[in-house]
Design a protein around this motif. Structure first.
Motif, PDB file in Angstrom:
ATOM      1  N   ASP A 117     -16.640  -0.080   1.808  1.00  0.00           N
ATOM      2  CA  ASP A 117     -15.889  -0.577   2.967  1.00  0.00           C
ATOM      3  C   ASP A 117     -16.592  -1.767   3.609  1.00  0.00           C
ATOM      4  O   ASP A 117     -15.938  -2.719   4.064  1.00  0.00           O
ATOM      5  CB  ASP A 117     -15.720   0.540   4.000  1.00  0.00           C
ATOM      6  CG  ASP A 117     -14.776   1.637   3.539  1.00  0.00           C
ATOM      7  OD1 ASP A 117     -13.986   1.391   2.601  1.00  0.00           O
ATOM      8  OD2 ASP A 117     -14.832   2.746   4.105  1.00  0.00           O
ATOM      9  N   VAL A 126      -8.116  -1.296  -0.391  1.00  0.00           N
ATOM     10  CA  VAL A 126      -8.210   0.023   0.245  1.00  0.00           C
ATOM     11  C   VAL A 126      -9.495   0.741  -0.142  1.00  0.00           C
ATOM     12  O   VAL A 126      -9.628   1.941   0.049  1.00  0.00           O
ATOM     13  CB  VAL A 126      -6.981   0.892  -0.085  1.00  0.00           C
ATOM     14  CG1 VAL A 126      -5.726   0.274   0.512  1.00  0.00           C
ATOM     15  CG2 VAL A 126      -6.828   1.095  -1.593  1.00  0.00           C
ATOM     16  N   GLU A 177       0.816  -1.215   0.000  1.00  0.00           N
ATOM     17  CA  GLU A 177       0.000   0.000   0.000  1.00  0.00           C
ATOM     18  C   GLU A 177       0.850   1.266   0.000  1.00  0.00           C
ATOM     19  O   GLU A 177       1.873   1.344   0.683  1.00  0.00           O
ATOM     20  CB  GLU A 177      -0.944  -0.007   1.203  1.00  0.00           C
ATOM     21  CG  GLU A 177      -1.965  -1.139   1.171  1.00  0.00           C
ATOM     22  CD  GLU A 177      -2.942  -1.091   2.328  1.00  0.00           C
ATOM     23  OE1 GLU A 177      -3.015  -0.029   2.993  1.00  0.00           O
ATOM     24  OE2 GLU A 177      -3.612  -2.110   2.580  1.00  0.00           O
ATOM     25  N   TYR A 178       0.382   2.238  -0.781  1.00  0.00           N
ATOM     26  CA  TYR A 178       0.946   3.582  -0.804  1.00  0.00           C
ATOM     27  C   TYR A 178      -0.197   4.558  -0.545  1.00  0.00           C
ATOM     28  O   TYR A 178      -1.182   4.581  -1.298  1.00  0.00           O
ATOM     29  CB  TYR A 178       1.589   3.886  -2.161  1.00  0.00           C
ATOM     30  CG  TYR A 178       2.829   3.078  -2.446  1.00  0.00           C
ATOM     31  CD1 TYR A 178       4.084   3.530  -2.049  1.00  0.00           C
ATOM     32  CD2 TYR A 178       2.744   1.856  -3.127  1.00  0.00           C
ATOM     33  CE1 TYR A 178       5.237   2.789  -2.311  1.00  0.00           C
ATOM     34  CE2 TYR A 178       3.878   1.110  -3.392  1.00  0.00           C
ATOM     35  CZ  TYR A 178       5.129   1.579  -2.986  1.00  0.00           C
ATOM     36  OH  TYR A 178       6.252   0.837  -3.250  1.00  0.00           O
ATOM     37  N   ASP A 179      -0.053   5.360   0.499  1.00  0.00           N
ATOM     38  CA  ASP A 179      -1.137   6.256   0.886  1.00  0.00           C
ATOM     39  C   ASP A 179      -1.511   7.224  -0.227  1.00  0.00           C
ATOM     40  O   ASP A 179      -2.690   7.535  -0.423  1.00  0.00           O
ATOM     41  CB  ASP A 179      -0.752   7.052   2.139  1.00  0.00           C
ATOM     42  CG  ASP A 179      -0.701   6.181   3.387  1.00  0.00           C
ATOM     43  OD1 ASP A 179      -1.252   5.066   3.360  1.00  0.00           O
ATOM     44  OD2 ASP A 179      -0.104   6.632   4.381  1.00  0.00           O
ATOM     45  N   GLU A 180      -0.507   7.703  -0.994  1.00  0.00           N
ATOM     46  CA  GLU A 180      -0.808   8.676  -2.049  1.00  0.00           C
ATOM     47  C   GLU A 180      -1.600   8.039  -3.189  1.00  0.00           C
ATOM     48  O   GLU A 180      -2.420   8.707  -3.832  1.00  0.00           O
ATOM     49  CB  GLU A 180       0.466   9.328  -2.582  1.00  0.00           C
ATOM     50  CG  GLU A 180       1.488   8.366  -3.180  1.00  0.00           C
ATOM     51  CD  GLU A 180       2.532   7.904  -2.191  1.00  0.00           C
ATOM     52  OE1 GLU A 180       3.701   7.757  -2.608  1.00  0.00           O
ATOM     53  OE2 GLU A 180       2.188   7.686  -1.007  1.00  0.00           O
ATOM     54  N   ASP A 181      -1.380   6.748  -3.436  1.00  0.00           N
ATOM     55  CA  ASP A 181      -2.161   6.064  -4.469  1.00  0.00           C
ATOM     56  C   ASP A 181      -3.618   5.932  -4.034  1.00  0.00           C
ATOM     57  O   ASP A 181      -4.544   6.162  -4.827  1.00  0.00           O
ATOM     58  CB  ASP A 181      -1.585   4.678  -4.738  1.00  0.00           C
ATOM     59  CG  ASP A 181      -0.188   4.717  -5.325  1.00  0.00           C
ATOM     60  OD1 ASP A 181       0.295   5.829  -5.630  1.00  0.00           O
ATOM     61  OD2 ASP A 181       0.417   3.641  -5.473  1.00  0.00           O
ATOM     62  N   THR A 182      -3.813   5.556  -2.782  1.00  0.00           N
ATOM     63  CA  THR A 182      -5.171   5.442  -2.239  1.00  0.00           C
ATOM     64  C   THR A 182      -5.877   6.782  -2.295  1.00  0.00           C
ATOM     65  O   THR A 182      -7.044   6.875  -2.700  1.00  0.00           O
ATOM     66  CB  THR A 182      -5.126   4.933  -0.790  1.00  0.00           C
ATOM     67  OG1 THR A 182      -4.471   3.665  -0.764  1.00  0.00           O
ATOM     68  CG2 THR A 182      -6.523   4.795  -0.215  1.00  0.00           C
ATOM     69  N   ALA A 183      -5.174   7.854  -1.908  1.00  0.00           N
ATOM     70  CA  ALA A 183      -5.772   9.192  -1.907  1.00  0.00           C
ATOM     71  C   ALA A 183      -6.172   9.611  -3.309  1.00  0.00           C
ATOM     72  O   ALA A 183      -7.259  10.181  -3.515  1.00  0.00           O
ATOM     73  CB  ALA A 183      -4.794  10.194  -1.307  1.00  0.00           C
ATOM     74  N   HIS A 229      -9.331   7.583  -4.549  1.00  0.00           N
ATOM     75  CA  HIS A 229     -10.556   8.042  -3.904  1.00  0.00           C
ATOM     76  C   HIS A 229     -10.936   9.454  -4.334  1.00  0.00           C
ATOM     77  O   HIS A 229     -12.128   9.781  -4.467  1.00  0.00           O
ATOM     78  CB  HIS A 229     -10.403   7.964  -2.384  1.00  0.00           C
ATOM     79  CG  HIS A 229     -10.624   6.593  -1.835  1.00  0.00           C
ATOM     80  ND1 HIS A 229     -11.861   6.143  -1.427  1.00  0.00           N
ATOM     81  CD2 HIS A 229      -9.770   5.549  -1.638  1.00  0.00           C
ATOM     82  CE1 HIS A 229     -11.762   4.896  -1.000  1.00  0.00           C
ATOM     83  NE2 HIS A 229     -10.489   4.510  -1.114  1.00  0.00           N
TER      84      HIS A 229
END
Length: 297
Positions: A190, A204, A158-164, A167
């Motif tokens: 979710d 995610v 997981e990469y937080d910036e990819d998830t952000a 979304h």
């Protein structure tokens, strides 16, 4: 409600085909542009396309679709982009499941149905590049119609910036229609993409909706089109960012274990898998979502 929705059905089916064509072209362009990295020596992947048929109990025409699958590409280890338009009569198990979800009266007296949609699952070569799922659909019976679908990101690393980013694109497209859609459908995703026996989500998240009928078909169709339009700008930039990230055997092992989780969810809980198999659609098309390789520990 009677058969007066012939034009609406045709428009929905045509849109799912149009979206399929856009995605196939974009994914083959990604393959062509992958000229560096450990998979660059492979031939650029291309989709193999085959017709699918739904089996009816009496042998009558029950619709079908196109199954488009790419295997062993430079970017995609396996990706399927399927469309279908199927119709006929729901069997007793499918009638009961539909009545429980929608509370639709009259299914036993008139069990006709029509359904059209697009379904996509991509499993990537690079473990740092997230897998993804997307589908949108329209469902009709003489008693009701509705739309459903969504998309969710499934990284094993997981990469937080990819998830952000993923979304944020979903939110932008939802907000064009109703500011309440994104938080509502994010929460639904979710809940829906949760794997109870593992006590965790399969990825995610993203957005998910079903049984969507506001009473305004045009507005709902416009919204489900934007759900589909959100997919490429949400997913392609993440893929372009991660596809050249170096990986090792430990990363690949992490990916294969995560794919096991994905397979468990799709075989045990996914509504689309259950509906497709129970209504006689081509089993290979229904199970296209399964990864080419997975492992369990």
């Amino acid at each position: 409600m009677t058969d007066q929705m012939t034009d609406e059905k045709a428009r929905a089916s045509a849109w799912f085909r149009e979206l399929r064509d856009q995605i196939v072209a974009a994914f083959e362009a990604l393959e062509d542009s992958q000229t560096t990295g450990p998979t660059a020596h492979l031939p650029a992947g291309r989709f193999e396309v085959s017709e699918t048929k739904r089996a009816s109990a009496d042998g009558s025409d029950a619709g079908g679709g196109l199954m488009s699958v790419m295997r062993g590409g430079r970017v995609f280890e396996k990706v399927g982009v399927n469309i279908s338009t199927v119709y006929g009569e729901l069997g007793e198990r499918a009638q009961a499941a539909m009545a429980a979800r929608k509370g639709i009266p009259g299914m036993k007296s008139d069990p006709r149905f029509w359904a059209s949609g697009i379904s996509l699952v991509a499993h990537m070569q690079n473990p740092h590049s997230p897998a993804v799922h997307m589908n949108t659909r329209m469902f009709w019976t003489p008693h009701a119609w509705w739309f459903g679908g969504g998309s969710d990101l499934n990284p094993c690393i997981e990469y937080d910036e990819d998830t952000a980013h993923f979304h944020a694109v979903q939110k932008t497209h939802c907000d064009r229609h109703d500011a309440g859609f994104y938080p509502r459908f994010k929460a639904w995703a979710d809940e829906y993409f949760y794997v109870p026996h593992r006590g965790r989500a399969r990825g995610v998240g993203g957005i998910f909706l079903d049984d969507h009928n506001s009473g305004n078909w045009e507005a709902d169709f416009a919204f489900i089109q934007d759900v589909g339009r959100a997919f490429l700008p949400a997913f392609v930039p993440v893929t372009e960012k991660r596809r050249n990230t170096p990986w090792d055997e430990a990363d690949k092992d992490t990916q294969l274990v995560h794919r096991g989780l994905y397979a468990e969810y799709n075989l045990v809980y996914d509504r689309g898998t259950k509906f497709g198999l129970e209504t006689g659609h081509d089993a290979n098309a229904v199970l296209m979502s399964l990864p080419p390789l997975a492992k369990w520990i």
